[in-house]
Structure formats: C-alpha cells, structure tokens
Write a protein that holds these residues in place. Sequence first.
Motif, mmCIF file in Angstrom:
data_model
loop_
_atom_site.group_PDB
_atom_site.id
_atom_site.type_symbol
_atom_site.label_atom_id
_atom_site.label_comp_id
_atom_site.label_asym_id
_atom_site.label_seq_id
_atom_site.Cartn_x
_atom_site.Cartn_y
_atom_site.Cartn_z
ATOM 1 N N ILE A 94 33.406 54.550 33.873
ATOM 2 C CA ILE A 94 34.518 53.481 33.673
ATOM 3 C C ILE A 94 34.816 53.084 32.453
ATOM 4 O O ILE A 94 33.901 53.399 31.347
ATOM 5 C CB ILE A 94 34.091 52.227 34.854
ATOM 6 N N ASN A 95 35.978 52.531 32.176
ATOM 7 C CA ASN A 95 36.288 51.986 30.826
ATOM 8 C C ASN A 95 35.750 50.577 30.961
ATOM 9 O O ASN A 95 35.591 49.944 31.612
ATOM 10 C CB ASN A 95 37.910 51.761 30.711
ATOM 11 N N ILE A 96 35.543 49.995 29.495
ATOM 12 C CA ILE A 96 34.782 48.736 29.423
ATOM 13 C C ILE A 96 35.488 47.712 30.014
ATOM 14 O O ILE A 96 35.191 46.535 30.579
ATOM 15 C CB ILE A 96 34.403 48.352 27.954
ATOM 16 N N GLN A 97 36.904 48.060 30.021
ATOM 17 C CA GLN A 97 37.991 46.870 30.458
ATOM 18 C C GLN A 97 37.817 46.875 32.004
ATOM 19 O O GLN A 97 38.337 45.814 32.559
ATOM 20 C CB GLN A 97 39.359 47.333 30.005
ATOM 21 N N GLU A 98 37.035 47.736 32.677
ATOM 22 C CA GLU A 98 37.021 47.675 34.010
ATOM 23 C C GLU A 98 35.660 47.014 34.374
ATOM 24 O O GLU A 98 35.286 47.068 35.831
ATOM 25 C CB GLU A 98 37.049 49.106 34.809
ATOM 26 N N ILE A 99 34.794 46.491 33.482
ATOM 27 C CA ILE A 99 33.780 45.995 33.996
ATOM 28 C C ILE A 99 33.617 44.735 34.905
ATOM 29 O O ILE A 99 32.647 44.716 35.845
ATOM 30 C CB ILE A 99 32.801 45.410 32.587
ATOM 31 N N ASN A 100 34.535 44.006 34.845
ATOM 32 C CA ASN A 100 34.470 42.754 35.848
ATOM 33 C C ASN A 100 34.817 43.343 37.443
ATOM 34 O O ASN A 100 33.883 42.864 38.155
ATOM 35 C CB ASN A 100 35.388 41.786 35.476
ATOM 36 N N ALA A 108 34.038 46.354 38.028
ATOM 37 C CA ALA A 108 32.806 47.107 38.592
ATOM 38 C C ALA A 108 31.604 46.325 38.892
ATOM 39 O O ALA A 108 31.026 46.542 39.974
ATOM 40 C CB ALA A 108 32.415 47.923 37.406
ATOM 41 N N TYR A 109 31.192 44.975 38.334
ATOM 42 C CA TYR A 109 30.427 44.149 38.793
ATOM 43 C C TYR A 109 30.608 43.818 40.560
ATOM 44 O O TYR A 109 29.775 43.573 41.106
ATOM 45 C CB TYR A 109 30.649 42.939 38.152
ATOM 46 N N GLU A 110 31.975 43.386 40.611
ATOM 47 C CA GLU A 110 32.188 43.003 42.197
ATOM 48 C C GLU A 110 32.035 44.205 43.021
ATOM 49 O O GLU A 110 31.393 44.072 44.060
ATOM 50 C CB GLU A 110 33.734 42.407 42.135
ATOM 51 N N ARG A 111 32.136 45.386 42.684
ATOM 52 C CA ARG A 111 32.142 46.447 43.494
ATOM 53 C C ARG A 111 30.661 46.738 43.525
ATOM 54 O O ARG A 111 30.224 47.187 44.846
ATOM 55 C CB ARG A 111 32.939 47.682 42.854
ATOM 56 N N MET A 112 29.950 46.504 42.830
ATOM 57 C CA MET A 112 28.407 46.744 42.509
ATOM 58 C C MET A 112 27.695 45.754 43.668
ATOM 59 O O MET A 112 26.967 46.140 44.424
ATOM 60 C CB MET A 112 27.974 46.411 41.287
ATOM 61 N N LEU A 113 28.237 44.403 43.570
ATOM 62 C CA LEU A 113 27.965 43.665 44.426
ATOM 63 C C LEU A 113 27.928 44.025 46.221
ATOM 64 O O LEU A 113 27.356 43.852 47.009
ATOM 65 C CB LEU A 113 28.445 42.327 44.410
ATOM 66 N N LYS A 114 29.042 44.864 46.515
ATOM 67 C CA LYS A 114 29.430 45.322 47.616
ATOM 68 C C LYS A 114 28.789 46.803 47.811
ATOM 69 O O LYS A 114 29.087 47.353 49.042
ATOM 70 C CB LYS A 114 31.137 45.428 47.864
ATOM 71 N N GLY A 115 27.859 47.225 46.907
ATOM 72 C CA GLY A 115 27.650 48.543 46.947
ATOM 73 C C GLY A 115 28.467 49.769 47.098
ATOM 74 O O GLY A 115 28.285 50.815 47.559
ATOM 75 N N ASP A 116 29.634 49.557 46.551
ATOM 76 C CA ASP A 116 30.613 50.449 46.368
ATOM 77 C C ASP A 116 30.644 51.208 45.185
ATOM 78 O O ASP A 116 31.473 51.092 44.446
ATOM 79 C CB ASP A 116 31.992 49.663 46.311
ATOM 80 N N VAL A 117 29.228 52.061 44.850
ATOM 81 C CA VAL A 117 29.349 52.793 43.836
ATOM 82 C C VAL A 117 28.200 54.009 44.273
ATOM 83 O O VAL A 117 27.213 53.741 44.956
ATOM 84 C CB VAL A 117 29.108 52.213 42.707
#
Length: 354
Positions: free
Chosen positions: A323-329, A331-340
């Motif tokens: 991902i790009n750094i601008q997508e980090i927020n 990515a955090y939300e996706r991580m909480l959902k197990g979407d990675v």
Amino acid sequence: MSETITTAAKAFGTREASAPLQPLTIERRTPTPHDVEIDILYCGVCHSDLHTARNEWHGTVYPCVPGHEIIGRVISVGAHVAKFKVGDMVGVGCMVDSCQDCEHCKQGLEQYCEVGNIQTYNSPDKHLGIQTFGGYSERVVVDENFVLHIPDNLDPAAAAPLLCAGITTYSPLRHWKVGPGKKIGVVGIGGLGHMAIKLAHAMGAHVTVFTTSERKKADALRLGADEVVLSTDAEQMKLSRKLDFVLDAVSADHDINAYLHHVKTDGTLALVGAPEMPLPVAAFSLIPGRKNFAGSMIGGIAETQEMLDFCGEHQITSDVEIINIQEINQAYERMLKGDVKYRFVIDMKSLKEA
C-alpha cells in the motif's frame, strides 16, 4: 542530549488517539560513531501499530509514529561501525537498543532486558530525550547492534514482516525445539499464524492448523499445513491429536482449553497472540497431562538474524499487500476486519514523493 545534532525527516503519524494518521515532520539524530543511517524502502504494518496509535494499550506518548518492520538501504555509517557499509540492504525490528549489560542482554535475549529494551517507537530515546519514532518515515538512525542483514534472495517488501511476525513465531518454535518428528499445532491463520505455518513446515514438523474459517482451509494447505481443523466443528475438535507443541496466534477472545485438549503429556501451548481480556484456563486442562501453558515474544538480535538467514535458505517471506502511506488509515480499518492476506506493507517512496 542537548548537544545531539538533529535533522528533519518526513513521517506519518498521529498527535492524538482519536485522530487519523497524517503527515508529520520529526527529528532524527545525525549518526553517532556506532550508528547506521537507513533510507527506509518498506515498512510492514503490525496490529501493534494500531494499538499504539490509538492508545489502546495506554501509555502512548504523542506525537506517535508507528512502524517496526523496517527494510531499507544504508546511506551512511558512523566512524566505528564495522558490521555494515553504505548500500547494504538491512532491517530494523521491534527494538533499537537495550542496556546491553544485564544477564539477559549478555545472553542475546535483549527482548527481555532487565532494564527494559528501547522499542523502535514510543520508547524513551536516550539520545534525544523524547520518545522514539518508528518506520512510517523516510529514514531512521539505529545503533549497529540492532540492525540486521537481509538475505539478497528475499523480496525486500515481503521480507519486512519477518522483522516482527517472523521472529515472533520463529522464536518459540526454536525455543521448544520444533523440528522433524514433532507434531505441532498453529491456532489462527493471520499475520502471525501464516508465518508460523511456513516456518514450522520448513523446520520439518507435522503441522496441524486450527481455524474458525472454512474458506481458509485451502490457504492453510498452500502455506504448508498437513492437516486443517475447523475449530467451530465440535466433532473435529473432540478428537485428541496429541501434539508436542501448539502455537496460539489468536488475539481475539477464545477458549484456550479447547486447544490445551490437543497437547500431549509434557507438551506446551505457547501464546503469542494478545487477547484484550484474560483467558480463563481450567486447572484440569493442565494437571492430568502435566501440560505447560506459556508465552513468548520476539527474539533477540542474534536469533532474529538466524531467522532471517533461515528464511533466506528456505525462501520464506510473508504474504503481503503493498500500500501507499496515504492508505494507512483505511488499512487499519481493514486490519480490524481481518481483510488482509496476510500483512500490509507500506511502499515508503509514497511518502518521499508526496
């Protein structure tokens, strides 16, 4: 500390728990005689980053710049640095310093430093008198004793999570002597669990994976599992598998006793996941089989280098999404959902070019 020279660096972080991560300017020290200055190319995203940025573990000092799965190239070294040279591909994991004098540090167990190791971010910075800033930044300066060589044959982006997820799972596997002839279990297929499967398989163990998701069965087999157990199926869980060692990589609330059931006499279940609430352990999950319930964290620097070399030998890296750094927020939300599947890695040129 007042005499330490600093230079400004671009970074991405947050000034308060409720705020999204955004561009920041931080200060990095100029290299001391024993320092290595690193141009950061990639930085993995760990669940610890989210916990710390949002102060979920209580104790975050702001501004906070997360990131402790750092891969980059050496751009300068101090006059007394002997282990690295300009141009080397290197890594920095969860620690950037320790007392280096206590019993644990002398044994290569800096992660258990009796004084307290200095974490890559949100720890006291003995040079600047503030907190340390992590790898969501364009460069970092680290004592050479806490810098690691990255094998040339590994994809640097996919190698980034080895600096946390890799060593967090490798260390207990090595400590409990996982290898040929051993039957082991891995609970959970996520950022940690998928690395545990790969490493245990490469060590020659028979690997049983426990998952709540039927859709992850094929992935577990691809990663190196010999058997996959759907933990939501009471009939599958009822059978005892007499495992020598179980590595529990789940951070959500779950019934630890269900997995202790599968541990053989004198076997061990080690926890590397970090559930928010205490896990109730029934006395008779342990007593009848003289079973051990243990915990483990990252490894020391020497063991981390051993892990990287092992991964180089067996061509093991993490499954990553760049991902790009601008997508980090997001990515955090996706991580909480197990979407990675199974680890986000930031391409840091997105910060440098912004």
